[in-house]
Design an enzyme around this catalytic site. Structure first.
Site, short mmCIF file in Angstrom:
data_model
loop_
_atom_site.label_atom_id
_atom_site.label_comp_id
_atom_site.label_asym_id
_atom_site.label_seq_id
_atom_site.Cartn_x
_atom_site.Cartn_y
_atom_site.Cartn_z
N GLY A 55 0.78 -1.23 0.00
CA GLY A 55 0.00 0.00 0.00
C GLY A 55 0.81 1.28 0.00
O GLY A 55 0.38 2.31 -0.52
N ASP A 107 -4.34 1.87 11.06
CA ASP A 107 -5.75 1.63 11.41
C ASP A 107 -5.79 1.05 12.83
O ASP A 107 -5.80 1.79 13.80
CB ASP A 107 -6.36 0.70 10.36
N LYS A 127 -6.04 6.65 10.89
CA LYS A 127 -7.46 6.40 11.19
C LYS A 127 -7.56 6.13 12.69
O LYS A 127 -7.63 4.97 13.13
CB LYS A 127 -7.94 5.19 10.38
N ILE A 150 -11.48 3.36 2.57
CA ILE A 150 -10.89 4.26 1.58
C ILE A 150 -9.93 3.51 0.67
O ILE A 150 -9.25 2.57 1.08
CB ILE A 150 -10.21 5.49 2.23
N ASP A 209 -6.02 -0.45 -1.44
CA ASP A 209 -6.81 -1.34 -2.30
C ASP A 209 -8.07 -1.85 -1.63
O ASP A 209 -8.23 -1.80 -0.40
CB ASP A 209 -5.98 -2.56 -2.70
#
Ligand code: PRP
Length: 179
Positions: A43, A102, A130, A152, A158
């Site tokens: 990512g 996250d 987040k 998102i 992805d």
């Protein structure tokens, strides 16, 4: 805009402006040092490549790929290394480059692993934070944007390996992943 998105959160221009500013901050904070930037695949690839162009101190790049052991262990923090770093980190100033923090579980594992390998310092840079998703008490040292607790995608992020190539970031329509 993409038909699978319900909203664009950050345009390419907004992303680039923040990344440029972060590069300048890191250049000042790492003045006189030779940090090793560690990109967490996959990512963070887009972010890494754009960020390092705006860092003016000498640096090196390496890449690591990690994965949780199946769906249930995402919450346990049990992860494994799919591709390790090429070079030792002992004595190095490490900058972990993440696309998103996250739960924080990936980061907690990675930080501990690099500290265990006797890195001199370990700091974390993330494009997106987040905070509502956090399960462990860990904070990035640098974060470009805070994001809501939504799905998102784009600019590296992805869903089922898609949308990574979008140059902007948006919220995925629930109809794409429900049913
Ligand atoms: C994503 C992201 C972070 C991690 C963050 O990676 O790139 O590495 O999850 O989540 P956490 O804070 O809840 O641990 P992912 O496993 O989706 O792999 P990818 O980067 O290859 O898409």
């Amino acid at each position: 805009m993409h038909p699978d998105l319900e909203q664009v959160l950050f345009t390419e221009d907004q992303l680039m402006a923040e990344i440029r500013a972060l590069g300048a901050r890191l250049s000042a904070d790492y003045a006189g040092r030779n940090p090793l930037f560690v990109c967490v695949l996959k990512g963070a690839v887009m972010f890494m490549t754009d960020l390092v162009k705006h860092v003016t101190v000498p640096l090196e790049m390496d890449f690591i790929a990690i994965s949780s052991y199946g769906a249930s262990s995402k919450s346990s923090g049990v992860v494994r290394i799919l591709k390790d770093l090429d070079r030792p980190v002992e004595g190095r100033d490490i900058v972990i480059v993440e696309d998103i923090v996250d739960t924080g579980l990936t980061l907690a594992y990675l930080k501990e692993s690099l500290q265990h390998r006797r890195a001199q310092s370990v700091r974390v840079v993330t494009l997106f934070d987040k905070p509502e998703g956090r399960k462990v008490d860990i904070q990035p040292d640098y974060a470009c944007f805070q994001v809501p607790n939504a799905f998102i995608v784009g600019y590296g992020l992805d869903y089922a390996e898609r949308y990574r190539n979008l140059p902007f970031v948006g919220i995925l329509k629930p109809s794409v992943y429900i049913g």
